[in-house]
Design an enzyme around this catalytic site. Structure first.
Site, PDB file in Angstrom:
ATOM      1  N   CYS A  91      -9.239   6.533  -0.474  1.00 22.53           N
ATOM      2  CA  CYS A  91      -9.474   7.951  -1.160  1.00 22.53           C
ATOM      3  C   CYS A  91      -8.189   8.603  -0.783  1.00 22.53           C
ATOM      4  O   CYS A  91      -7.439   8.818   0.301  1.00 22.53           O
ATOM      5  CB  CYS A  91     -10.423   8.574  -0.371  1.00 22.53           C
ATOM      6  SG  CYS A  91     -10.669  10.452  -0.542  1.00 22.53           S
TER       7      CYS A  91
ATOM      8  N   HIS B 283       0.863  -1.164  -0.173  1.00 22.00           N
ATOM      9  CA  HIS B 283      -0.086   0.014   0.112  1.00 22.00           C
ATOM     10  C   HIS B 283       0.833   1.293  -0.045  1.00 22.00           C
ATOM     11  O   HIS B 283       2.039   1.157   0.691  1.00 22.00           O
ATOM     12  CB  HIS B 283      -0.921   0.024   1.326  1.00 22.00           C
ATOM     13  CG  HIS B 283      -2.189  -0.845   0.864  1.00 22.00           C
ATOM     14  ND1 HIS B 283      -3.288  -0.716   1.906  1.00 22.00           N
ATOM     15  CD2 HIS B 283      -2.154  -2.004   0.308  1.00 22.00           C
ATOM     16  CE1 HIS B 283      -4.191  -1.734   1.472  1.00 22.00           C
ATOM     17  NE2 HIS B 283      -3.653  -2.399   0.467  1.00 22.00           N
TER      18      HIS B 283
ATOM     19  N   ASN C 296      -3.905   1.158  -2.363  1.00 22.69           N
ATOM     20  CA  ASN C 296      -3.113   0.091  -3.159  1.00 22.69           C
ATOM     21  C   ASN C 296      -2.097   0.738  -4.028  1.00 22.69           C
ATOM     22  O   ASN C 296      -2.252   1.753  -4.574  1.00 22.69           O
ATOM     23  CB  ASN C 296      -4.208  -0.701  -4.146  1.00 22.69           C
ATOM     24  CG  ASN C 296      -4.776  -1.618  -3.202  1.00 22.69           C
ATOM     25  OD1 ASN C 296      -4.235  -2.501  -2.310  1.00 22.69           O
ATOM     26  ND2 ASN C 296      -6.258  -1.572  -3.239  1.00 22.69           N
TER      27      ASN C 296
END
Lengths: 319, 319
Positions: free
Chosen positions: B253, B222, B262
């Protein structure tokens, strides 16, 4: 664990350097590429806060003609407000006139700004690559005669918006010329952000093979395609220990097409901290500084780390 | 050179794999973490466009109870709209009930979702780590009996929002348990984005030393702190050839505090293309797909590459 406590687990990689010097460019390269022109006092406050966060090399301003970079037209007023800080404060000088102005204020660390490609030399300096080098030659000589330290920026080292991919031998040639005229260090710029790790490694290897030691090289990556940190890691693996970065990623509007934002200092510091590489930077103070600046600029910082660690809600209207 | 033609110069690194399989998670992990719930037909169109862009493994949906993930409550309606695509279409199944639903539709590639930490197992599954493994055991066995392929997601492999840094032996133990019950591959998730390259390398090495082959491992990073691509590069250098990514960076967001986005598939593809690593993905088509999705979601893609290459102005109001 609160957000404020969030820090990466420290797991060193023995193949990487143990220390890295961050060359902070937010106050010069960052602000000169922002639409807004900030008051001189705010720029001085910014530089003081960057020093207070532990950054030790803070490029302060530019002595380019105000006509070309109105955002930094106040160099004469700004420099005396910061020159007592116990950090290195290099300034950009485009030519002898700029050097005169810088020297008159007592600046002794200067930087010149060359191009690896003819197209950008023409667009940015209205000269050929060699004409630009000829213009820098007396600047570098005089700065060193005055006991100064000279950095040579080299832009378009990987790709050029007009010419496409830039041949490595062409970059090597200009690097060697800058070192031959007396530059103490070079900053290899990926001005349009297209570089990828294999390309970075190939350029560094070619420079070594041409006699340029890694110790004379810094890297300056842009995050246009999200590659800046992976490229920086690649350079560190090659032995580079000078990395340019911009607090909060200042210097490229994150919403513009082809945003040319600099690597955010906070994202770099997060990685280096996790790798156990000492930089002396207090990440919390740096994030707070970038949030303060983002609030003044009226838009969120493009730095992922600033967004993740920031204490305030970033200025943004959901649509 | 126009933006549309912009591509990185290809400079391979012989120490990296020559092929990488991208496990595209945008339609499942991405959409389940977006606020908006999209119409089924739009999700099907999204998956078709991802396949058309050359992605070969596209996680399609989740058979978790609609109460927990309302965004993907239409799995039964969606799957038949995409299952004739000539690509692998894994689906998430949380338990035997979910597996029943997936098998009834003909799905044969499934994924279970385990946690490396007790805190997240409790929060996400309301079970201990071992209770969750016990719940997955019959799911994995039955899926394999039906001739299926099973992926085991392991979340919180590096840091946990409640527990902080996650000890490597704890991650190794759960990985071994998932493989022992029959998982064909694992996806090592940095769910809160805190990992840095030394940590990634240390975990992969520890897994190898515990008998887990690199060929059974995928990575799932991430970009919360901007580290995803540098971590991915580190995993590739270790020999990993399966990388999870989300088209357009869907799933976090970009303006939320602690955005958990991601890795954007486009940013990954840019790096891999520059490295000469074959993925089969048409970057232009993928960017167009992510722009189309961003327009429907009413906000700009957090992918730097989508912003740089996008043909349309991203939906954003300057302040």
């Amino acid at each position: 664990m609160s957000d404020a406590d969030a820090l990466p687990m420290v797991v060193p990689d023995p193949s990487l350097p143990t220390r890295v010097r961050i060359h902070e460019v937010g106050a010069r390269d960052g602000l000169q590429n922002e639409k807004a022109t900030l008051p001189t006092e705010m720029k001085a406050r910014f530089i003081h806060r960057l020093a207070d966060a532990g950054l030790t090399t803070i490029e302060a301003t530019s002595f380019v003609h105000p006509k070309w970079v109105p955002q930094l037209a106040d160099a004469e007023a700004l420099f005396p407000l910061v020159d007592d800080l116990p950090v290195a404060l290099p300034v950009l000088v485009p030519n002898e006139r700029g050097l005169d102005r810088a020297l008159a204020l007592g600046a002794r660390r200067v930087a010149v700004f060359a191009s690896a490609t003819e197209s950008f030399a023409k667009a940015n300096l209205n000269r050929t690559v060699d004409e630009a080098l000829a213009m820098f030659d007396p600047v570098v000589t005089r700065a060193r005669t005055e006991g100064g330290h000279v950095r040579g920026y080299l832009s378009m080292c990987f790709g050029d918006p007009w010419e496409g991919p830039v041949p490595i031998p062409q970059v090597v040639r200009v690097c060697r010329a800058l070192l031959a005229m007396g530059c103490d260090e070079l900053s290899l710029g990926d001005t349009i952000g297209v570089a990828t790790p294999g390309h970075v490694q190939a350029l560094l290897t070619a420079l070594n093979e041409a006699g340029v030691p890694t110790s004379a090289l810094g890297v300056h990556f842009h995050d246009t395609y999200g590659q800046a940190l992976a490229n920086t890691l690649t350079a560190l693996r090659h032995g580079v220990t000078t990395v340019d970065a911009s607090a909060g990623g200042l210097g490229g509007c994150p919403y513009a097409k082809s945003a040319t934002g600099n690597l955010a200092t906070e994202d770099l510091v997060w990685m280096l901290r996790g790798l156990g590489i000492d930089t002396g930077v207090d990440l919390g103070r740096l994030v707070a500084t970038s949030e303060w600046m983002a609030a003044h600029l009226g838009r969120p910082s493009p730095s992922r780390t600033v967004r993740a660690l920031g204490r305030t809600t970033q200025p943004h209207k959901e649509q």
